[in-house]
Design an enzyme around this catalytic site. Structure first.
Site, PDB file in Angstrom:
ATOM      1  N   LYS A  72      10.161   1.242   1.646  1.00  0.00           N
ATOM      2  CA  LYS A  72      10.729  -0.105   1.588  1.00  0.00           C
ATOM      3  C   LYS A  72      11.696  -0.284   0.421  1.00  0.00           C
ATOM      4  O   LYS A  72      12.818  -0.772   0.601  1.00  0.00           O
ATOM      5  CB  LYS A  72       9.582  -1.113   1.518  1.00  0.00           C
ATOM      6  CG  LYS A  72      10.008  -2.567   1.406  1.00  0.00           C
ATOM      7  CD  LYS A  72       8.874  -3.508   1.703  1.00  0.00           C
ATOM      8  CE  LYS A  72       7.580  -3.123   1.044  1.00  0.00           C
ATOM      9  NZ  LYS A  72       7.649  -3.086  -0.429  1.00  0.00           N
ATOM     10  N   THR A  74      13.119   2.081  -1.326  1.00  0.00           N
ATOM     11  CA  THR A  74      14.225   3.016  -1.097  1.00  0.00           C
ATOM     12  C   THR A  74      15.236   2.421  -0.129  1.00  0.00           C
ATOM     13  O   THR A  74      16.453   2.511  -0.346  1.00  0.00           O
ATOM     14  CB  THR A  74      13.673   4.350  -0.545  1.00  0.00           C
ATOM     15  OG1 THR A  74      12.710   4.866  -1.468  1.00  0.00           O
ATOM     16  CG2 THR A  74      14.784   5.363  -0.336  1.00  0.00           C
ATOM     17  N   ARG A  95      11.387  -5.758  -8.250  1.00  0.00           N
ATOM     18  CA  ARG A  95      10.312  -5.892  -9.233  1.00  0.00           C
ATOM     19  C   ARG A  95      10.293  -4.702 -10.185  1.00  0.00           C
ATOM     20  O   ARG A  95      10.786  -3.629  -9.852  1.00  0.00           O
ATOM     21  CB  ARG A  95       8.949  -5.959  -8.521  1.00  0.00           C
ATOM     22  CG  ARG A  95       8.727  -7.225  -7.718  1.00  0.00           C
ATOM     23  CD  ARG A  95       7.462  -7.110  -6.886  1.00  0.00           C
ATOM     24  NE  ARG A  95       7.576  -6.039  -5.904  1.00  0.00           N
ATOM     25  CZ  ARG A  95       6.542  -5.470  -5.295  1.00  0.00           C
ATOM     26  NH1 ARG A  95       5.304  -5.845  -5.589  1.00  0.00           N
ATOM     27  NH2 ARG A  95       6.732  -4.518  -4.407  1.00  0.00           N
ATOM     28  N   LYS A 106       0.152   6.003  -6.275  1.00  0.00           N
ATOM     29  CA  LYS A 106       1.343   5.582  -5.536  1.00  0.00           C
ATOM     30  C   LYS A 106       2.631   6.123  -6.152  1.00  0.00           C
ATOM     31  O   LYS A 106       3.637   6.313  -5.483  1.00  0.00           O
ATOM     32  CB  LYS A 106       1.387   4.050  -5.475  1.00  0.00           C
ATOM     33  CG  LYS A 106       2.453   3.481  -4.548  1.00  0.00           C
ATOM     34  CD  LYS A 106       2.269   1.971  -4.414  1.00  0.00           C
ATOM     35  CE  LYS A 106       3.310   1.388  -3.472  1.00  0.00           C
ATOM     36  NZ  LYS A 106       4.652   1.338  -4.040  1.00  0.00           N
ATOM     37  N   ALA A 274       1.521  -7.285  -4.290  1.00  0.00           N
ATOM     38  CA  ALA A 274       1.477  -8.194  -3.143  1.00  0.00           C
ATOM     39  C   ALA A 274       0.102  -8.260  -2.491  1.00  0.00           C
ATOM     40  O   ALA A 274      -0.137  -9.139  -1.673  1.00  0.00           O
ATOM     41  CB  ALA A 274       2.514  -7.787  -2.098  1.00  0.00           C
ATOM     42  N   PHE A 302       4.346  -4.372  -0.210  1.00  0.00           N
ATOM     43  CA  PHE A 302       3.485  -3.951   0.890  1.00  0.00           C
ATOM     44  C   PHE A 302       4.027  -4.456   2.238  1.00  0.00           C
ATOM     45  O   PHE A 302       5.222  -4.640   2.391  1.00  0.00           O
ATOM     46  CB  PHE A 302       2.037  -4.379   0.646  1.00  0.00           C
ATOM     47  CG  PHE A 302       1.380  -3.622  -0.478  1.00  0.00           C
ATOM     48  CD1 PHE A 302       1.356  -2.240  -0.479  1.00  0.00           C
ATOM     49  CD2 PHE A 302       0.796  -4.285  -1.552  1.00  0.00           C
ATOM     50  CE1 PHE A 302       0.762  -1.522  -1.511  1.00  0.00           C
ATOM     51  CE2 PHE A 302       0.200  -3.576  -2.593  1.00  0.00           C
ATOM     52  CZ  PHE A 302       0.184  -2.195  -2.568  1.00  0.00           C
ATOM     53  N   PHE A 383      12.812  10.870   9.843  1.00  0.00           N
ATOM     54  CA  PHE A 383      12.392  12.167   9.319  1.00  0.00           C
ATOM     55  C   PHE A 383      12.902  13.255  10.258  1.00  0.00           C
ATOM     56  O   PHE A 383      13.099  13.015  11.456  1.00  0.00           O
ATOM     57  CB  PHE A 383      10.865  12.243   9.221  1.00  0.00           C
ATOM     58  CG  PHE A 383      10.279  11.496   8.049  1.00  0.00           C
ATOM     59  CD1 PHE A 383       9.743  12.179   6.974  1.00  0.00           C
ATOM     60  CD2 PHE A 383      10.276  10.104   8.016  1.00  0.00           C
ATOM     61  CE1 PHE A 383       9.205  11.500   5.886  1.00  0.00           C
ATOM     62  CE2 PHE A 383       9.742   9.416   6.945  1.00  0.00           C
ATOM     63  CZ  PHE A 383       9.203  10.115   5.869  1.00  0.00           C
ATOM     64  N   TRP A 411      17.318   7.927   1.980  1.00  0.00           N
ATOM     65  CA  TRP A 411      16.626   8.828   1.060  1.00  0.00           C
ATOM     66  C   TRP A 411      17.441  10.108   0.871  1.00  0.00           C
ATOM     67  O   TRP A 411      17.578  10.596  -0.246  1.00  0.00           O
ATOM     68  CB  TRP A 411      15.231   9.159   1.608  1.00  0.00           C
ATOM     69  CG  TRP A 411      14.400   9.958   0.655  1.00  0.00           C
ATOM     70  CD1 TRP A 411      13.557   9.495  -0.315  1.00  0.00           C
ATOM     71  CD2 TRP A 411      14.350  11.393   0.562  1.00  0.00           C
ATOM     72  NE1 TRP A 411      12.983  10.544  -1.001  1.00  0.00           N
ATOM     73  CE2 TRP A 411      13.454  11.722  -0.489  1.00  0.00           C
ATOM     74  CE3 TRP A 411      14.967  12.427   1.263  1.00  0.00           C
ATOM     75  CZ2 TRP A 411      13.156  13.037  -0.842  1.00  0.00           C
ATOM     76  CZ3 TRP A 411      14.684  13.741   0.905  1.00  0.00           C
ATOM     77  CH2 TRP A 411      13.787  14.035  -0.128  1.00  0.00           C
TER      78      TRP A 411
END
Length: 558
Positions: A72, A74, A95, A106, A274, A302, A383, A411
């Site tokens: 998200k 990214t 954030r 994470k 979140a 999230f 992917f 990405w």
């Protein structure tokens, strides 16, 4: 070509001096307080002085997270760079990462691959010290509270009903429940206590929802820290702590300015989770980003049932914001996990698992479109193992909801991989007008608001309040707090309060075990399931792989 880690990619970036980024963001040098060469704080006086009109606001949210990853943040950064590449004047509002996930499981929260904000190491670690200031303000209030009791307890505080905890910005389960004040009369009053992670502190919520330093002080003064023997709330204002707390936060409230790998201005400020907080960056940073760009891309933490719901029902309600478009991020891999596929089998085409898992995406998309009535697009992070048949299946299902699907490769390709998504976002902002509505009315009762969230957003049958939570709801209503919006603390891994219920479960009820007021933030907090406000480290924490060499070069951050 050798695979590069996120930190290696970031360290190869030739960053522009922060003054150049400020000029690109239309920020005059007189409003800039540099923190070294590549980061700075921006004086909020800029908001009063500028005559620039607010631009378009784009919210990036996601499906329910899985270990397969969604991307998200990214996507948020890559989309902003994509908008810049197609000629738009754009800013990002994000954030700040918490140290807890950085050293936990994470990892960092500065994006990934070729869609990152830099300097990545600084942002993921101490940055400009905002979190330390928030922790200091939180713990000053705790110290003044205990000192008041020690010095005679003139307010009649019931030590069994203290609701204010100390905090530290680290995953530390050992501190969840403690007994302190031991060692005799001169060392305080023995009592049960505990720590929250800093991002769960109400100071963080106040910090992120305040519109100015004056508003910050007013909110700080309203924070409820305990109850008296007569069951009356005791506030930070009652303890005369407001001014000192605000002094600690004076510099921190200035939004931070950094850049993406491609030189797009990024305002990175505040960082509530979140799942246990409201999950959005600061109102002041968002407003600044909106005034300094024609397009502002922001994200909420999230899945859309948590971050986006709170962004829309809490932040937008309080700050008077209206998103012009929403991006819902997902991956084929994650949707197959929601369909019951084992993580080790995700590289194999499996339309059956995808069909079982895609209702998760469709529910999030349906909420944005049909509950909040906002223009929406689905971004699929592709992917190499994703097949055309799997992609076509998602496109077809989303089209049935009247929503387009765009493939994103930010990405691997940075802004170039976000150009197609950028064009669809521009189309939504310019051609599709939403009619933004909230998911509930604050005039509803506490239980009615909780039921609205559980049924409309989660897709469940409703909520069940424990006897203790029912009493809390009644008392909070009597005290005048019943008309506030609700911030639900819930697992991020499911629409329900059971992290094992993947996909889009139905017929479940959400159990609310505790209700408390965050009067300074301006919302009620509903604790559900087994949610904790102080996480713990995993068996093998990320901290074990982080190091720094004799030249100060950090490795192992991801």
């Amino acid at each position: 070509m050798a695979f590069l880690s996120d930190i290696e990619i970031a360290q190869q970036c030739k960053m522009k001096p922060i003054g150049e980024i400020a000029k690109k963001a239309h920020v005059d040098e007189k409003y800039l307080e540099p923190y070294g060469r590549y980061k700075a704080k921006v004086d909020p006086a800029l908001l009063k002085d500028t005559d620039r009109k607010p631009g378009k606001l784009v919210l990036v949210t996601a499906i329910t997270p899985t270990p397969a990853g969604e991307g998200k943040t990214t996507t948020t950064i890559g989309l902003a760079d994509g908008l810049s590449r197609i000629g738009k004047d754009v800013t990002v509002a994000l954030r700040e990462p918490s140290l807890g996930p950085v050293f936990g499981v994470k990892g960092g929260a500065a994006g990934g691959g070729y869609a990152q904000v830099v300097p990545m190491e600084d942002i993921n670690l101490h940055f400009t010290g905002d979190f330390h200031a928030i922790g200091a303000a939180n713990n000053l209030l705790a110290a003044m509270l205990d000192n008041h009791i020690q010095q005679g307890n003139a307010l009649g505080i019931d030590v069994r009903r203290i609701t204010w905890k100390r905090c530290v910005d680290m995953n530390d389960r050992q501190l969840r429940f403690v007994v302190d004040g031991l060692g005799g009369k001169s060392n305080g009053t023995p009592r049960e206590d505990g720590f929250d992670i800093t991002v769960a502190s109400e100071i963080m919520a106040v910090f992120c929802l305040a519109s100015s330093l004056t508003d910050l002080k007013e909110r700080l003064s309203r924070i409820v820290v305990a109850y008296t023997y007569d069951d009356q709330p005791v506030t930070a204002g009652d303890l005369k702590a407001t001014g000192a707390m605000a002094a600690l936060l004076r510099d921190a409230v200035w939004p931070n300015l950094v850049q993406t790998l491609e030189g797009t201005p990024a305002f990175v400020h505040g960082g509530p989770f979140a799942n246990i907080a409201h999950g959005c960056n600061s109102v002041m940073a968002t407003r600044m980003a909106l005034r300094m760009g024609d397009y502002t891309v922001t994200e909420a933490g999230f899945g859309a049932d948590l971050g986006a719901e709170k962004f829309l029902d809490i932040k937008c309600r309080m700050a008077g914001l209206t998103p012009d478009a929403v991006v819902v991020v997902g991956t084929v891999r994650a949707l197959k996990m929601h369909g019951g596929l084992d993580r080790k089998q995700l590289a194999t085409e499996d339309l059956q698992a995808l069909e079982k898992g895609i209702p998760n995406l469709l529910r999030h998309v349906g909420n944005m479109k049909n509950v909040y009535h906002l223009p929406c697009v689905v971004a699929i992070n592709r992917f190499p193992t994703d097949t055309d048949a799997e992609i076509d299946f998602i496109i077809r299902k989303c089209r049935e909801l009247g929503v387009n699907t765009v493939l994103s490769t930010v990405w691997a390709e940075g802004g170039k991989g976000g150009e197609a998504l950028a064009r669809e976002v521009v189309r939504l902002c310019e051609e599709e007008k939403g009619s933004f509505t909230f998911s509930y009315d604050t005039e509803m009762s506490i239980e009615e608001k909780l039921n609205a969230i559980a049924t409309k957003i989660y897709g469940g049958a409703g909520v069940t309040l424990t006897p203790a939570a029912k009493k809390q709801a009644e008392r909070l209503t009597e005290l005048g707090y019943g008309k506030m919006p609700i911030c639900v603390a819930k697992t991020q891994y499911s629409f329900s309060d059971d992290p094992k219920l993947l996909g889009a479960p139905e017929g479940f009820t959400v159990t609310v075990r505790n209700l408390k007021v965050s009067a300074g933030a301006g919302f009620l907090v509903a604790l559900t399931g087994d949610i904790m406000t102080m996480p713990g480290l995993p068996k093998v924490p990320a901290a074990e792989k982080i190091d720094v060499d004799e030249n100060g070069r950090i490795t192992g951050l991801f």
